[in-house]
Design a protein around this motif. Structure first.
Motif, PDB file in Angstrom:
ATOM      1  N   SER A   1      34.506  36.963  20.484  1.00  0.00           N
ATOM      2  CA  SER A   1      33.756  38.211  20.730  1.00  0.00           C
ATOM      3  C   SER A   1      34.666  38.991  21.870  1.00  0.00           C
ATOM      4  N   PHE A   2      35.500  38.400  22.342  1.00  0.00           N
ATOM      5  CA  PHE A   2      36.559  39.077  23.436  1.00  0.00           C
ATOM      6  C   PHE A   2      37.822  39.495  23.001  1.00  0.00           C
ATOM      7  N   SER A   3      38.300  40.761  23.436  1.00  0.00           N
ATOM      8  CA  SER A   3      39.651  41.248  23.419  1.00  0.00           C
ATOM      9  C   SER A   3      40.509  40.445  24.265  1.00  0.00           C
ATOM     10  N   LEU A   4      41.855  40.511  23.972  1.00  0.00           N
ATOM     11  CA  LEU A   4      42.969  39.678  24.755  1.00  0.00           C
ATOM     12  C   LEU A   4      42.922  40.132  26.395  1.00  0.00           C
ATOM     13  N   VAL A   5      42.404  41.416  26.647  1.00  0.00           N
ATOM     14  CA  VAL A   5      42.489  41.608  28.001  1.00  0.00           C
ATOM     15  C   VAL A   5      41.257  41.022  28.497  1.00  0.00           C
ATOM     16  N   GLN A   6      39.857  41.411  27.789  1.00  0.00           N
ATOM     17  CA  GLN A   6      38.729  40.645  28.188  1.00  0.00           C
ATOM     18  C   GLN A   6      38.798  39.066  28.559  1.00  0.00           C
TER      19      GLN A   6
ATOM     20  N   LYS B   1      41.650  37.443  29.431  1.00  0.00           N
ATOM     21  CA  LYS B   1      42.495  37.385  30.632  1.00  0.00           C
ATOM     22  C   LYS B   1      41.757  37.532  31.652  1.00  0.00           C
ATOM     23  N   VAL B   2      41.038  38.641  32.002  1.00  0.00           N
ATOM     24  CA  VAL B   2      40.140  39.010  33.018  1.00  0.00           C
ATOM     25  C   VAL B   2      39.007  37.910  33.586  1.00  0.00           C
ATOM     26  N   ILE B   3      38.238  37.371  31.949  1.00  0.00           N
ATOM     27  CA  ILE B   3      37.416  36.275  32.541  1.00  0.00           C
ATOM     28  C   ILE B   3      38.317  35.052  33.031  1.00  0.00           C
ATOM     29  N   GLN B   4      39.160  34.754  32.336  1.00  0.00           N
ATOM     30  CA  GLN B   4      40.173  33.735  32.908  1.00  0.00           C
ATOM     31  C   GLN B   4      40.563  33.525  34.523  1.00  0.00           C
ATOM     32  N   GLU B   5      40.781  35.167  34.833  1.00  0.00           N
ATOM     33  CA  GLU B   5      41.281  35.076  36.181  1.00  0.00           C
ATOM     34  C   GLU B   5      40.066  35.066  37.385  1.00  0.00           C
ATOM     35  N   VAL B   6      38.811  35.556  36.667  1.00  0.00           N
ATOM     36  CA  VAL B   6      37.776  35.464  37.616  1.00  0.00           C
ATOM     37  C   VAL B   6      37.358  33.814  37.683  1.00  0.00           C
ATOM     38  N   ILE B   7      37.339  33.279  36.501  1.00  0.00           N
ATOM     39  CA  ILE B   7      37.000  31.989  36.631  1.00  0.00           C
ATOM     40  C   ILE B   7      37.942  31.168  37.434  1.00  0.00           C
ATOM     41  N   THR B   8      39.197  31.628  37.381  1.00  0.00           N
ATOM     42  CA  THR B   8      40.122  30.960  38.182  1.00  0.00           C
ATOM     43  C   THR B   8      39.819  30.977  39.826  1.00  0.00           C
ATOM     44  N   LEU B   9      39.465  32.337  40.102  1.00  0.00           N
ATOM     45  CA  LEU B   9      39.417  32.576  41.539  1.00  0.00           C
ATOM     46  C   LEU B   9      37.929  31.914  42.055  1.00  0.00           C
ATOM     47  N   ILE B  10      36.923  31.948  41.119  1.00  0.00           N
ATOM     48  CA  ILE B  10      35.751  31.164  41.574  1.00  0.00           C
ATOM     49  C   ILE B  10      36.079  29.681  41.708  1.00  0.00           C
ATOM     50  N   VAL B  11      36.731  29.080  40.809  1.00  0.00           N
ATOM     51  CA  VAL B  11      37.091  27.729  40.803  1.00  0.00           C
ATOM     52  C   VAL B  11      37.937  27.351  41.974  1.00  0.00           C
ATOM     53  N   PHE B  12      38.978  28.114  42.227  1.00  0.00           N
ATOM     54  CA  PHE B  12      39.715  27.962  43.302  1.00  0.00           C
ATOM     55  C   PHE B  12      38.920  28.095  44.631  1.00  0.00           C
ATOM     56  N   THR B  13      38.158  29.178  44.750  1.00  0.00           N
ATOM     57  CA  THR B  13      37.120  29.329  46.163  1.00  0.00           C
ATOM     58  C   THR B  13      36.318  28.008  46.381  1.00  0.00           C
ATOM     59  N   LEU B  14      35.857  27.589  45.316  1.00  0.00           N
ATOM     60  CA  LEU B  14      34.892  26.225  45.450  1.00  0.00           C
ATOM     61  C   LEU B  14      35.761  25.157  45.871  1.00  0.00           C
ATOM     62  N   PHE B  15      36.976  24.928  45.024  1.00  0.00           N
ATOM     63  CA  PHE B  15      37.824  23.912  45.534  1.00  0.00           C
ATOM     64  C   PHE B  15      38.375  23.886  46.886  1.00  0.00           C
ATOM     65  N   SER B  16      38.727  25.006  47.347  1.00  0.00           N
ATOM     66  CA  SER B  16      39.407  25.383  48.626  1.00  0.00           C
ATOM     67  C   SER B  16      38.210  25.181  49.658  1.00  0.00           C
ATOM     68  N   TYR B  17      36.994  25.432  49.345  1.00  0.00           N
ATOM     69  CA  TYR B  17      35.816  25.201  50.189  1.00  0.00           C
ATOM     70  C   TYR B  17      35.402  23.701  50.273  1.00  0.00           C
ATOM     71  N   PHE B  18      35.143  23.020  49.237  1.00  0.00           N
ATOM     72  CA  PHE B  18      34.564  21.816  49.267  1.00  0.00           C
ATOM     73  C   PHE B  18      35.884  20.729  49.479  1.00  0.00           C
TER      74      PHE B  18
END
Length: 161
Positions: free
Chosen positions: A110-115, A117-134
């Motif tokens: 259901s996702f285009s190539l751009v979508q 990539k954007v999903i992957q980047e947002v997930i990356t930042l969320i995971v990184f934020t949680l990782f850096s916090y904890f």
């Protein structure tokens, strides 16, 4: 024996045909629900696999910074740390590649190539934020939150089209 099973199969087929004729609208809605559910499940699998992938990626990229606090790890040469990170990153790819294949529109997702990539980047930042916090006890500041708001807006504009 074959004749009886053939007759039973024909009776089942006639019953199904009658069911389809008498309940055509309900049947159509049911199949649309299954189709949407299939796309929903592909989206769910894609995002779940991307989250798993990013957990491994974040640990491969930044975990060695925390592991250096242990004496056995701090004695490793740089090449040992690189090889360990590559070994962890292998698991990242084991989740990332299927996620992209399942989620890509060209493969029935259901996702285009751009979508993707954007999903992957947002997930990356969320995971990184949680990782850096904890893991590193990093504190979130107002500029981080403002940046996340802009990321949410970016996702909105990417998916709007």
């Amino acid at each position: 024996m074959f004749d009886e099973s053939r007759k039973a199969f024909v009776r089942v087929g006639l019953c199904l045909n009658e069911l389809l004729i008498s309940y055509s609208h309900e049947t159509l809605y049911f199949f649309l629900w299954i189709y949407r559910g299939n796309i929903f499940m592909k989206s769910f699998y894609t995002i779940s696999l991307l989250i798993c992938s990013n957990v491994f990626m974040t640990f491969a990229w930044y975990g060695h910074l925390k592991l250096s606090e242990f004496s056995w790890f701090s004695k490793l040469p740089l090449i040992g740390i690189i090889l360990l990170s590559w070994g962890i990153a292998l698991f990242e790819y084991c989740f990332q590649v299927p996620a992209n294949r399942i989620g890509f529109q060209g493969n029935g997702g259901s996702f285009s190539l751009v979508q993707l990539k954007v999903i992957q980047e947002v997930i990356t930042l969320i995971v990184f934020t949680l990782f850096s916090y904890f893991v590193f006890n990093a504190q979130l500041k107002i500029n981080h939150l403002i940046g996340f708001v802009f990321l949410v807006l970016a996702v909105y504009f990417i998916f709007k089209g």
